[in-house]
Design an enzyme around this catalytic site. Structure first.
Site, PDB file in Angstrom:
ATOM      1  N   ARG A  46      -6.849 -55.539  36.092  1.00 52.15           N
ATOM      2  CA  ARG A  46      -6.557 -55.143  34.701  1.00 52.15           C
ATOM      3  C   ARG A  46      -7.487 -53.999  34.296  1.00 52.15           C
ATOM      4  O   ARG A  46      -7.125 -53.109  33.551  1.00 52.15           O
ATOM      5  CB  ARG A  46      -6.706 -56.334  33.737  1.00 52.15           C
ATOM      6  CG  ARG A  46      -6.591 -55.893  32.288  1.00 52.15           C
ATOM      7  CD  ARG A  46      -6.401 -57.007  31.256  1.00 52.15           C
ATOM      8  NE  ARG A  46      -6.899 -58.309  31.620  1.00 52.15           N
ATOM      9  CZ  ARG A  46      -8.191 -58.666  31.565  1.00 52.15           C
ATOM     10  NH1 ARG A  46      -9.117 -57.822  31.137  1.00 52.15           N
ATOM     11  NH2 ARG A  46      -8.553 -59.884  31.937  1.00 52.15           N
ATOM     12  N   TYR A  98      10.210 -42.078  16.414  1.00 51.02           N
ATOM     13  CA  TYR A  98      10.917 -43.122  17.151  1.00 51.02           C
ATOM     14  C   TYR A  98      10.908 -44.428  16.332  1.00 51.02           C
ATOM     15  O   TYR A  98       9.857 -44.844  15.839  1.00 51.02           O
ATOM     16  CB  TYR A  98      10.253 -43.316  18.526  1.00 51.02           C
ATOM     17  CG  TYR A  98      10.789 -44.522  19.257  1.00 51.02           C
ATOM     18  CD1 TYR A  98      12.155 -44.649  19.490  1.00 51.02           C
ATOM     19  CD2 TYR A  98       9.942 -45.535  19.672  1.00 51.02           C
ATOM     20  CE1 TYR A  98      12.655 -45.769  20.140  1.00 51.02           C
ATOM     21  CE2 TYR A  98      10.437 -46.650  20.332  1.00 51.02           C
ATOM     22  CZ  TYR A  98      11.799 -46.762  20.550  1.00 51.02           C
ATOM     23  OH  TYR A  98      12.289 -47.869  21.183  1.00 51.02           O
ATOM     24  N   ASP A 170       2.411 -37.710  19.499  1.00 52.28           N
ATOM     25  CA  ASP A 170       3.342 -38.239  20.497  1.00 52.28           C
ATOM     26  C   ASP A 170       4.054 -37.048  21.128  1.00 52.28           C
ATOM     27  O   ASP A 170       4.872 -36.386  20.475  1.00 52.28           O
ATOM     28  CB  ASP A 170       4.327 -39.204  19.824  1.00 52.28           C
ATOM     29  CG  ASP A 170       5.225 -39.902  20.832  1.00 52.28           C
ATOM     30  OD1 ASP A 170       5.523 -39.291  21.874  1.00 52.28           O
ATOM     31  OD2 ASP A 170       5.637 -41.048  20.571  1.00 52.28           O
ATOM     32  N   LYS A 195       9.928 -41.659  29.983  1.00 51.28           N
ATOM     33  CA  LYS A 195      10.853 -40.565  29.729  1.00 51.28           C
ATOM     34  C   LYS A 195      10.615 -39.431  30.736  1.00 51.28           C
ATOM     35  O   LYS A 195      10.716 -39.650  31.924  1.00 51.28           O
ATOM     36  CB  LYS A 195      10.710 -40.137  28.273  1.00 51.28           C
ATOM     37  CG  LYS A 195      10.731 -41.310  27.283  1.00 51.28           C
ATOM     38  CD  LYS A 195      12.074 -41.981  27.266  1.00 51.28           C
ATOM     39  CE  LYS A 195      12.233 -43.261  26.485  1.00 51.28           C
ATOM     40  NZ  LYS A 195      11.165 -43.946  25.855  1.00 51.28           N
TER      41      LYS A 195
HETATM   42  O1  P1T Z   1       9.996 -47.291  25.246  1.00 46.40           O
HETATM   43  P1  P1T Z   1       8.522 -47.071  25.356  1.00 46.40           P
HETATM   44  O2  P1T Z   1       8.063 -46.614  26.693  1.00 46.40           O
HETATM   45  O3  P1T Z   1       7.721 -48.201  24.800  1.00 46.40           O
HETATM   46  O4  P1T Z   1       8.207 -45.786  24.418  1.00 46.40           O
HETATM   47  C1  P1T Z   1       8.376 -45.787  23.031  1.00 46.40           C
HETATM   48  C2  P1T Z   1       8.580 -44.384  22.536  1.00 46.40           C
HETATM   49  C3  P1T Z   1       7.515 -43.675  22.034  1.00 46.40           C
HETATM   50  N1  P1T Z   1       7.638 -42.418  21.582  1.00 46.40           N
HETATM   51  C4  P1T Z   1       8.813 -41.783  21.616  1.00 46.40           C
HETATM   52  C5  P1T Z   1       8.917 -40.385  21.081  1.00 46.40           C
HETATM   53  C6  P1T Z   1       9.942 -42.420  22.134  1.00 46.40           C
HETATM   54  O5  P1T Z   1      11.100 -41.761  22.152  1.00 46.40           O
HETATM   55  C7  P1T Z   1       9.836 -43.760  22.599  1.00 46.40           C
HETATM   56  C8  P1T Z   1      10.997 -44.502  23.143  1.00 46.40           C
HETATM   57  N2  P1T Z   1      12.230 -43.954  22.814  1.00 46.40           N
HETATM   58  C9  P1T Z   1      13.442 -44.434  23.173  1.00 46.40           C
HETATM   59  C10 P1T Z   1      13.624 -45.534  23.904  1.00 46.40           C
HETATM   60  C11 P1T Z   1      14.594 -43.643  22.675  1.00 46.40           C
HETATM   61  O6  P1T Z   1      15.742 -43.828  23.155  1.00 46.40           O
HETATM   62  O7  P1T Z   1      14.363 -42.811  21.795  1.00 46.40           O
END
Ligand code: P1T
Length: 379
Positions: A46, A98, A170, A195
């Site tokens: 961890r 988001y 972000d 992403k």
């Molecule tokens: O899904 P996750 O890895 O927890 O990330 C969250 C997140 C954070 N910041 C941005 C700008 C994001 O677009 C996302 C996740 N977004 C999607 C799943 C979506 O379809 O927009």
């Protein structure tokens, strides 16, 4: 070194025990110690893992930072940043971001005594008005998901730092290939590595990068103490992804510019939100603070029925949440990614039931245009 050289080499050396050119997946939960208090720098997985460490160094180099920290999801990374804020302290965040980030703030952390205000961070005066003596953090998405609003990172970071407020950005949509917030004065960059960084839609993860030793020390403590860490295989997948980040982003951007130009000409797409378009309000700012516009486009077809027709008719664009993979995706923010945002707040920012969001992949652009053209014919 140049971006692509760093993407392929930073944080990665041939494995000293075998010469393996690719960092191995250290699939272990613990490390045998030589004797009490004597070990090779690894105690428990961890806290440290060599595959994760390689990815942390890699993304830190790409963002122009000095410390990287990986997490089990983008939201786990954002949640860890928000652990820097204590009960009674205040956060100013982009009013369009988001939906899951908004949900974390409103439906989880507000109950823990954190205070939040949401403003259009493109409006510097609105941000300044929102700051309070107890504001600890400014949290910005640019361009925003899904309205593609653009904020001036250099100006925001300067406004915040004058008051001792941290700026976190972000950078999921742009990636460090197009935008490097730390170089513009931000304290913290965060990604959903699910992403573009990974780019192949086969894992979920998050990354934080900073240049500040004090923040890195606290975030490293939180990473271990809160424990939202990723497994080594997922880190290995992202490391594999970042090697081609530059190639992929160039193609996402080129394809998206062509598709945005097609949509603007199409009578069924009533409004097109893409900062690469010359009449987008953030276009000039994007040209100054980024080196490209990315692969995300939103467009409004005027009604839920119209959106349903498009979403149900594409064949190459798959109907799915998420973005940033090599394959093109299409989604409906109002009922999918942003369903947790109250309808009236959604409408205030133009996030209507007719809004469709696409993540433009790296397929042949002619095929993508033909697919959208066919689908728009059903509106
Ligand atoms: O899904 P996750 O890895 O927890 O990330 C969250 C997140 C954070 N910041 C941005 C700008 C994001 O677009 C996302 C996740 N977004 C999607 C799943 C979506 O379809 O927009």
């Amino acid at each position: 070194m140049g971006f692509s050289t760093d993407a392929i080499h930073a944080g990665q050396r041939p494995d000293p025990s075998t010469g393996a050119i690719i960092v191995p997946i250290f699939q272990t939960s613990t490390y045998v110690q030589d004797g009490l208090g004597s070990h090779k720098g690894y105690e428990y997985a961890r806290t440290q893992n060599p595959t994760r460490g390689a990815l942390e160094a890699n993304v830190a180099a790409l963002e122009g930072g000095s410390h990287g920290l990986c997490f089990g999801s983008g939201l786990a990374a954002i949640s860890t940043i928000l652990h820097l804020v204590r009960a009674g302290e205040h956060v100013v965040a982009s009013n369009n971001m988001y939906g899951g980030t908004y949900r974390l703030m409103e439906k989880v952390l507000r109950d823990h005594g954190l205070r939040f205000d949401y403003v259009n961070t493109s409006d510097l005066e609105a941000v300044e008005r929102a700051f309070r003596p107890e504001t600890r953090l400014l949290f910005v998405e640019t361009p925003t998901n899904p309205m593609m609003l653009v904020s001036d990172l250099r100006a925001l970071a300067s406004l915040a730092s004058r008051r001792g407020i941290l700026t976190a950005v972000d950078n999921t949509f742009m990636t460090p290939f197009f935008q490097r917030p730390l170089e513009l004065g931000a304290d913290i960059v965060v990604h959903s590595s699910t992403k573009y960084l990974n780019g192949h839609s086969d894992m979920v993860g998050g990354v934080i990068v900073t240049r500040r030793d004090d923040l890195a020390e606290r975030l490293r403590f939180l990473q271990n103490a809160v424990g939202a860490v990723p497994g080594p295989f997922d880190c290995w997948l992202v490391l594999r992804g970042t090697k081609t980040l530059a190639l992929r982003m160039e193609r996402h951007d080129r394809n998206a510019r062509e598709i945005a130009a097609f949509l603007v000409r199409h009578p069924k797409a009533r409004r097109v939100y893409y900062p690469g378009l010359a009449d987008h309000p953030g276009h000039e700012l994007m040209k100054r603070q980024c080196s490209g516009f990315g692969g995300m486009i939103s467009f409004d077809v005027g009604s839920l029925a119209g959106a349903t027709a498009v979403l149900g008719s594409t064949r190459l664009f798959s109907l799915a949440e998420s973005l940033g993979g090599v394959e093109s995706l299409i989604s409906h923010p109002a009922t999918m990614t942003h369903a947790s945002v109250p309808a009236e707040d959604r409408l205030k920012m133009g996030l209507t039931d007719g809004l469709v969001r696409i993540s433009v992949g790296v397929e042949d652009v002619g095929d993508l245009v033909a697919d959208l053209d066919e689908a728009l014919g059903h509106v």
